[in-house]
Every structure is written in structure tokens, then in C-alpha cells.
Design a protein around this motif. Structure first.
Motif, short mmCIF file in Angstrom:
data_model
loop_
_atom_site.label_atom_id
_atom_site.label_comp_id
_atom_site.label_asym_id
_atom_site.label_seq_id
_atom_site.Cartn_x
_atom_site.Cartn_y
_atom_site.Cartn_z
N ILE A 1 0.84 -1.20 0.00
CA ILE A 1 0.00 0.00 0.00
C ILE A 1 0.87 1.25 0.00
CG2 ILE A 1 -1.68 1.33 1.33
CD1 ILE A 1 -2.82 -1.31 2.35
N ALA A 2 1.92 1.25 0.82
CA ALA A 2 2.82 2.40 0.89
C ALA A 2 3.46 2.69 -0.47
CB ALA A 2 3.90 2.15 1.94
N ASP A 3 3.87 1.64 -1.16
CA ASP A 3 4.49 1.82 -2.48
C ASP A 3 3.49 2.41 -3.47
OD1 ASP A 3 6.83 0.77 -1.48
OD2 ASP A 3 6.51 -1.25 -2.31
N LYS A 4 2.25 1.97 -3.39
CA LYS A 4 1.22 2.48 -4.30
C LYS A 4 0.93 3.96 -4.00
CE LYS A 4 -1.14 -1.90 -5.31
NZ LYS A 4 -1.08 -1.82 -6.78
N ILE A 5 0.90 4.33 -2.72
CA ILE A 5 0.69 5.72 -2.35
C ILE A 5 1.86 6.58 -2.82
CG2 ILE A 5 0.52 7.32 -0.40
CD1 ILE A 5 -1.07 5.15 1.08
N ASP A 6 3.07 6.08 -2.63
CA ASP A 6 4.27 6.79 -3.10
C ASP A 6 4.18 7.10 -4.59
OD1 ASP A 6 6.10 7.48 -1.11
OD2 ASP A 6 6.79 5.42 -0.90
N ALA A 7 3.70 6.13 -5.37
CA ALA A 7 3.69 6.28 -6.82
C ALA A 7 2.51 7.12 -7.32
CB ALA A 7 3.64 4.90 -7.47
N ALA A 8 1.51 7.31 -6.48
CA ALA A 8 0.31 8.04 -6.88
C ALA A 8 0.48 9.54 -6.73
CB ALA A 8 -0.89 7.56 -6.05
N SER A 9 -0.32 10.29 -7.48
CA SER A 9 -0.30 11.75 -7.37
C SER A 9 -1.08 12.24 -6.17
CB SER A 9 -0.89 12.37 -8.64
OG SER A 9 -0.16 11.99 -9.77
N GLY A 10 -2.01 11.44 -5.69
CA GLY A 10 -2.82 11.84 -4.55
C GLY A 10 -3.61 10.67 -4.01
N VAL A 11 -4.24 10.89 -2.86
CA VAL A 11 -5.01 9.84 -2.19
C VAL A 11 -6.38 10.39 -1.83
CG1 VAL A 11 -5.13 8.29 -0.18
CG2 VAL A 11 -2.91 8.83 -1.21
N ILE A 12 -7.41 9.59 -2.09
CA ILE A 12 -8.77 9.91 -1.67
C ILE A 12 -9.14 8.91 -0.58
CG2 ILE A 12 -11.18 10.18 -2.37
CD1 ILE A 12 -10.05 10.43 -5.30
N ILE A 13 -9.47 9.40 0.60
CA ILE A 13 -9.86 8.54 1.71
C ILE A 13 -11.34 8.75 1.99
CG2 ILE A 13 -9.46 7.87 4.10
CD1 ILE A 13 -6.68 9.05 3.93
N SER A 14 -12.10 7.68 2.00
CA SER A 14 -13.52 7.78 2.33
C SER A 14 -13.77 7.05 3.65
CB SER A 14 -14.38 7.16 1.22
OG SER A 14 -15.73 7.54 1.37
N THR A 15 -14.27 7.79 4.62
CA THR A 15 -14.40 7.25 5.97
C THR A 15 -15.82 7.32 6.50
OG1 THR A 15 -13.62 7.43 8.27
CG2 THR A 15 -13.78 9.47 7.02
N PRO A 16 -16.26 6.27 7.19
CA PRO A 16 -17.50 6.36 7.96
C PRO A 16 -17.22 7.03 9.30
CG PRO A 16 -16.60 4.14 8.14
CD PRO A 16 -15.68 4.92 7.24
N GLU A 17 -18.23 7.13 10.11
CA GLU A 17 -18.07 7.71 11.44
C GLU A 17 -18.62 6.77 12.50
OE1 GLU A 17 -20.04 11.41 13.84
OE2 GLU A 17 -18.93 11.92 12.01
N TYR A 18 -17.76 6.41 13.44
CA TYR A 18 -18.16 5.59 14.58
C TYR A 18 -17.81 6.36 15.85
CZ TYR A 18 -18.06 1.82 11.07
OH TYR A 18 -18.24 1.05 9.94
N ASP A 19 -18.79 6.62 16.68
CA ASP A 19 -18.55 7.30 17.97
C ASP A 19 -17.79 8.62 17.78
OD1 ASP A 19 -19.75 5.12 19.25
OD2 ASP A 19 -17.84 4.05 19.37
#
Length: 202
Positions: free
Chosen positions: A60-78
Motif C-alpha cells: 500500500i505504501a508503495d502504491k501511495i508513493d507512486a500516486a499523485s494523490g489519495v482519496i480517503i472515504s471514511t465512515p463515522e463511529y462514535d
């Protein structure tokens, strides 16, 4: 064409946050390539003394390194992000630092009316930590409320206003990525600071 990582911020098998990223992957295919990454199979972070990173974390780290950006989609718990997302970010800031100066867009879907607003604020605080040092797109909340009813049978968002807002934010993210990639003069120093940071020495 830009290449982004879409990080599913939960270990749930039936997450509407995964559906949101899958919709974005298809809908914006002519503007960017989005590779969706799962975190549900990562081991629990245990701060190994030898700093040996699990193979799936390094991938995963290598893929993030190679990417131009990251989109994180998160739910909400507590009022917070899921433990599984915190776990992933713990691994991704332990001896490896792929998020340093990386452009990040945050989205979120929830079953209720608030659309993960507090979780998104929580995630911004985490990504701004000394070990992660991400560059988070400002003023860019995409809050998908009542997400169980938000998609049709083909996985498409069924509300035109939601699509219109997401289109605008995605265009902003493309611009933000271009700007962020020019703000690289202190990258080596920022990465070294992340590598050398220790709470024990404060």
C-alpha cells in the motif's frame, strides 16, 4: 492522466464508503485513474521493535508513493474514524512515510444525517500529525448522508446535487494536486523530520 489511490476507510464488507469510491472510480475515469485499496486484511498494529513492515502494508505504501494523490472515504463511529483506518495509518507512518506532502482528499458516507462530518475532522487531525504530514485539501467536505439510500442498483449516486458537488470537489482536487506537486522544495526535510520524530524526546 493523474493516478490516485482510493483508500477504503473501513473493514466492513458492505460499506457505502466503498460504494462511493467505486462510483468515483467509474464516474471520473476520463479525468483520473483511481485504484481502490482495501485495509481490512491488515494485521493489528503492534509497533514491532525491528520495524519490520507487513508485506501488504509495504505494498500500500508503495502504491501511495507512486500516486499523485489519495482519496480517503471514511465512515463515522462514535464521533471518530474507524479503528481499522487508524490501524492502517499507524502502519503507514511507522518507519515508512508515504503520506509526507501527499495530496489528500477526504470524503465520507454515513447512514445518518451528518455524513461523517466529525470523523472527517478527526481524520484531518490524524493526517496532520508529525509522522504523516499529509497535505489535506482545505474546505472540501463531501458528506454523503443517508448513504444506504444514496445509490441506485447500478451503484450510481441517485441525487443530482450530490453528483454536482462531487464533480466540483474533484475538479478542485485535480487543481490542488497540481499546486501541491509544486510545493516540493522542503520535501526532503519534511520527510527527514517525520523519520526522526519521537514523542519520547519531547
Amino acid at each position: 492522466m493523474e493516478k490516485f489511490i482510493g483508500l477504503v476507510g473501513t473493514n466492513s464488507d458492505n460499506s457505502t464508503n466503498r460504494k462511493l469510491l467505486q462510483f468515483m472510480e467509474k464516474y471520473f475515469a476520463d479525468k483520473a485513474q483511481i485504484e481502490i485499496i482495501e485495509i481490512k486484511d491488515l494485521p493489528i498494529f503492534n509497533k514491532p521493535e525491528d520495524k519490520q513492515i507487513p508485506e501488504q502494508v509495504q505494498l500500500i505504501a508503495d502504491k501511495i508513493d507512486a500516486a499523485s494523490g489519495v482519496i480517503i472515504s471514511t465512515p463515522e463511529y462514535d464521533h471518530a474514524v474507524p479503528a481499522s483506518l487508524i490501524n492502517a495509518l499507524n502502519w503507514l507512518s511507522y518507519g515508512i512515510f508515504p503520506f509526507v506532502d501527499k495530496a489528500v482528499m477526504i470524503t465520507g458516507a454515513s447512514y445518518g444525517t451528518l455524513g461523517s462530518s466529525r470523523a472527517q475532522l478527526h481524520l484531518r487531525q490524524i493526517l496532520d500529525s508529525p509522522e504523516l504530514k499529509a497535505r489535506i485539501m482545505p474546505s472540501s467536505e463531501f458528506l454523503l448522508s443517508h448513504s444506504l439510500q444514496a445509490f441506485d442498483e447500478e451503484g450510481r449516486l441517485n441525487n443530482g446535487e450530490h453528483i454536482e458537488k462531487l464533480e466540483g470537489l474533484f475538479e478542485d482536487f485535480l487543481t490542488f494536486v497540481k499546486i501541491t506537486n509544486q510545493l516540493n522544495h522542503a520535501h526532503s526535510i519534511n520527510k527527514k523530520e517525520a523519520e526522526n520524530f519521537s514523542w519520547e524526546e519531547i
